[in-house]
Design a protein around this motif. Structure first.
Motif, mmCIF file in Angstrom:
data_model
loop_
_atom_site.group_PDB
_atom_site.id
_atom_site.type_symbol
_atom_site.label_atom_id
_atom_site.label_comp_id
_atom_site.label_asym_id
_atom_site.label_seq_id
_atom_site.Cartn_x
_atom_site.Cartn_y
_atom_site.Cartn_z
ATOM 1 N N MET A 124 -2.350 6.264 -0.674
ATOM 2 C CA MET A 124 -3.198 6.232 0.515
ATOM 3 C C MET A 124 -2.481 6.888 1.690
ATOM 4 O O MET A 124 -1.270 6.730 1.847
ATOM 5 C CB MET A 124 -3.543 4.788 0.905
ATOM 6 N N ALA A 125 -3.251 7.586 2.512
ATOM 7 C CA ALA A 125 -2.702 8.173 3.727
ATOM 8 C C ALA A 125 -2.293 7.059 4.700
ATOM 9 O O ALA A 125 -2.888 5.971 4.701
ATOM 10 C CB ALA A 125 -3.737 9.068 4.386
ATOM 11 N N ILE A 126 -1.297 7.341 5.510
ATOM 12 C CA ILE A 126 -0.797 6.357 6.476
ATOM 13 C C ILE A 126 -1.938 5.885 7.379
ATOM 14 O O ILE A 126 -2.080 4.691 7.639
ATOM 15 C CB ILE A 126 0.354 6.957 7.318
ATOM 16 N N ASN A 127 -2.749 6.803 7.844
ATOM 17 C CA ASN A 127 -3.868 6.441 8.714
ATOM 18 C C ASN A 127 -4.819 5.486 8.009
ATOM 19 O O ASN A 127 -5.288 4.508 8.607
ATOM 20 C CB ASN A 127 -4.612 7.701 9.171
ATOM 21 N N ASP A 128 -5.094 5.731 6.729
ATOM 22 C CA ASP A 128 -6.006 4.871 5.974
ATOM 23 C C ASP A 128 -5.424 3.471 5.791
ATOM 24 O O ASP A 128 -6.157 2.482 5.831
ATOM 25 C CB ASP A 128 -6.328 5.486 4.619
ATOM 26 N N ILE A 129 -4.128 3.397 5.590
ATOM 27 C CA ILE A 129 -3.476 2.086 5.463
ATOM 28 C C ILE A 129 -3.616 1.326 6.776
ATOM 29 O O ILE A 129 -3.974 0.144 6.787
ATOM 30 C CB ILE A 129 -1.991 2.235 5.062
ATOM 31 N N GLY A 130 -3.326 1.987 7.874
ATOM 32 C CA GLY A 130 -3.458 1.344 9.175
ATOM 33 C C GLY A 130 -4.864 0.828 9.425
ATOM 34 O O GLY A 130 -5.051 -0.314 9.866
ATOM 35 N N ILE A 131 -5.854 1.642 9.107
ATOM 36 C CA ILE A 131 -7.251 1.230 9.288
ATOM 37 C C ILE A 131 -7.571 0.040 8.397
ATOM 38 O O ILE A 131 -8.199 -0.927 8.826
ATOM 39 C CB ILE A 131 -8.204 2.405 9.013
ATOM 40 N N LYS A 132 -7.123 0.090 7.156
ATOM 41 C CA LYS A 132 -7.364 -1.004 6.204
ATOM 42 C C LYS A 132 -6.767 -2.326 6.703
ATOM 43 O O LYS A 132 -7.301 -3.395 6.451
ATOM 44 C CB LYS A 132 -6.790 -0.631 4.839
ATOM 45 N N LEU A 133 -5.667 -2.224 7.452
ATOM 46 C CA LEU A 133 -4.991 -3.416 7.962
ATOM 47 C C LEU A 133 -5.486 -3.836 9.346
ATOM 48 O O LEU A 133 -4.978 -4.789 9.922
ATOM 49 C CB LEU A 133 -3.478 -3.180 8.004
ATOM 50 N N ALA B 1 4.097 -0.669 15.084
ATOM 51 C CA ALA B 1 4.272 -2.030 14.564
ATOM 52 C C ALA B 1 5.159 -2.022 13.323
ATOM 53 O O ALA B 1 6.060 -2.861 13.177
ATOM 54 C CB ALA B 1 2.915 -2.648 14.245
ATOM 55 N N PHE B 2 4.924 -1.082 12.427
ATOM 56 C CA PHE B 2 5.711 -1.002 11.201
ATOM 57 C C PHE B 2 7.177 -0.726 11.520
ATOM 58 O O PHE B 2 8.074 -1.357 10.966
ATOM 59 C CB PHE B 2 5.154 0.098 10.285
ATOM 60 N N LYS B 3 7.413 0.194 12.443
ATOM 61 C CA LYS B 3 8.789 0.538 12.808
ATOM 62 C C LYS B 3 9.481 -0.631 13.488
ATOM 63 O O LYS B 3 10.678 -0.855 13.290
ATOM 64 C CB LYS B 3 8.804 1.773 13.707
ATOM 65 N N ARG B 4 8.747 -1.403 14.268
ATOM 66 C CA ARG B 4 9.321 -2.591 14.912
ATOM 67 C C ARG B 4 9.782 -3.583 13.843
ATOM 68 O O ARG B 4 10.821 -4.220 13.969
ATOM 69 C CB ARG B 4 8.291 -3.223 15.843
ATOM 70 N N LYS B 5 9.025 -3.698 12.757
ATOM 71 C CA LYS B 5 9.352 -4.654 11.689
ATOM 72 C C LYS B 5 10.474 -4.146 10.776
ATOM 73 O O LYS B 5 11.387 -4.894 10.439
ATOM 74 C CB LYS B 5 8.085 -4.932 10.865
ATOM 75 N N TYR B 6 10.405 -2.872 10.359
ATOM 76 C CA TYR B 6 11.306 -2.365 9.326
ATOM 77 C C TYR B 6 12.334 -1.355 9.808
ATOM 78 O O TYR B 6 13.198 -0.953 9.034
ATOM 79 C CB TYR B 6 10.496 -1.767 8.172
ATOM 80 N N GLY B 7 12.227 -0.909 11.057
ATOM 81 C CA GLY B 7 13.229 -0.002 11.605
ATOM 82 C C GLY B 7 13.032 1.462 11.268
ATOM 83 O O GLY B 7 13.801 2.305 11.712
ATOM 84 N N VAL B 8 12.029 1.768 10.472
ATOM 85 C CA VAL B 8 11.693 3.155 10.117
ATOM 86 C C VAL B 8 10.172 3.285 10.121
ATOM 87 O O VAL B 8 9.452 2.295 9.993
ATOM 88 C CB VAL B 8 12.245 3.577 8.741
ATOM 89 N N SER B 9 9.697 4.511 10.224
ATOM 90 C CA SER B 9 8.256 4.739 10.192
ATOM 91 C C SER B 9 7.729 4.517 8.774
ATOM 92 O O SER B 9 8.496 4.546 7.806
ATOM 93 C CB SER B 9 7.948 6.164 10.649
ATOM 94 N N PRO B 10 6.430 4.309 8.629
ATOM 95 C CA PRO B 10 5.858 4.159 7.280
ATOM 96 C C PRO B 10 6.136 5.361 6.386
ATOM 97 O O PRO B 10 6.420 5.197 5.192
ATOM 98 C CB PRO B 10 4.358 3.998 7.536
ATOM 99 N N ILE B 11 6.081 6.560 6.947
ATOM 100 C CA ILE B 11 6.344 7.766 6.155
ATOM 101 C C ILE B 11 7.789 7.765 5.665
ATOM 102 O O ILE B 11 8.056 8.055 4.496
ATOM 103 C CB ILE B 11 6.055 9.032 6.990
ATOM 104 N N GLU B 12 8.717 7.417 6.549
ATOM 105 C CA GLU B 12 10.132 7.366 6.161
ATOM 106 C C GLU B 12 10.366 6.286 5.116
ATOM 107 O O GLU B 12 11.113 6.491 4.154
ATOM 108 C CB GLU B 12 11.010 7.101 7.383
ATOM 109 N N TYR C 54 0.827 -1.209 0.000
ATOM 110 C CA TYR C 54 0.000 0.000 0.000
ATOM 111 C C TYR C 54 0.861 1.259 0.000
ATOM 112 O O TYR C 54 0.532 2.240 -0.663
ATOM 113 C CB TYR C 54 -0.944 0.022 1.199
ATOM 114 N N LEU C 55 1.954 1.229 0.741
ATOM 115 C CA LEU C 55 2.827 2.405 0.798
ATOM 116 C C LEU C 55 3.456 2.702 -0.559
ATOM 117 O O LEU C 55 3.592 3.858 -0.952
ATOM 118 C CB LEU C 55 3.927 2.204 1.839
ATOM 119 N N LEU C 56 3.855 1.662 -1.264
ATOM 120 C CA LEU C 56 4.603 1.852 -2.498
ATOM 121 C C LEU C 56 3.717 1.946 -3.736
ATOM 122 O O LEU C 56 4.092 2.585 -4.714
ATOM 123 C CB LEU C 56 5.622 0.722 -2.676
#
Length: 73
Positions: A27-36, A47-58, A21-23
């Motif tokens: 979609m806005a980050i909030n909308d992606i989170g809600i969709k998931l 949760a995303f930062k725990r998995k990938y080490g950066v925020s979804p925006i980054e 969804y990010l790539l």
């Protein structure tokens, strides 16, 4: 133990979808989170930062910058 494995599988699946969804969308980050299934953007971002080490925006910004770099070649 089985419940932990199922939770990890679900977590990994949701994070792979988040990357798609990010790539592949604007979609806005909030909308992606809600969709998931995340009720709060902060929970999704944590949760995303725990998995990938950066925020979804980054993550999105880094990937788009990398793609732009390849287009210039």
């Amino acid at each position: 133990m089985l419940l932990e494995i199922q939770f990890q599988y679900l977590f990994d699946y949701r994070m792979r979808l988040a990357v798609l969804y990010l790539l592949d969308s604007d979609m806005a980050i909030n909308d992606i989170g809600i969709k998931l299934g995340y009720d709060y953007q902060s929970h999704f971002c944590t949760a995303f930062k725990r998995k990938y080490g950066v925020s979804p925006i980054e993550y999105r910004a880094m990937q788009h910058a990398q793609d732009a770099k390849h287009e210039d070649v």
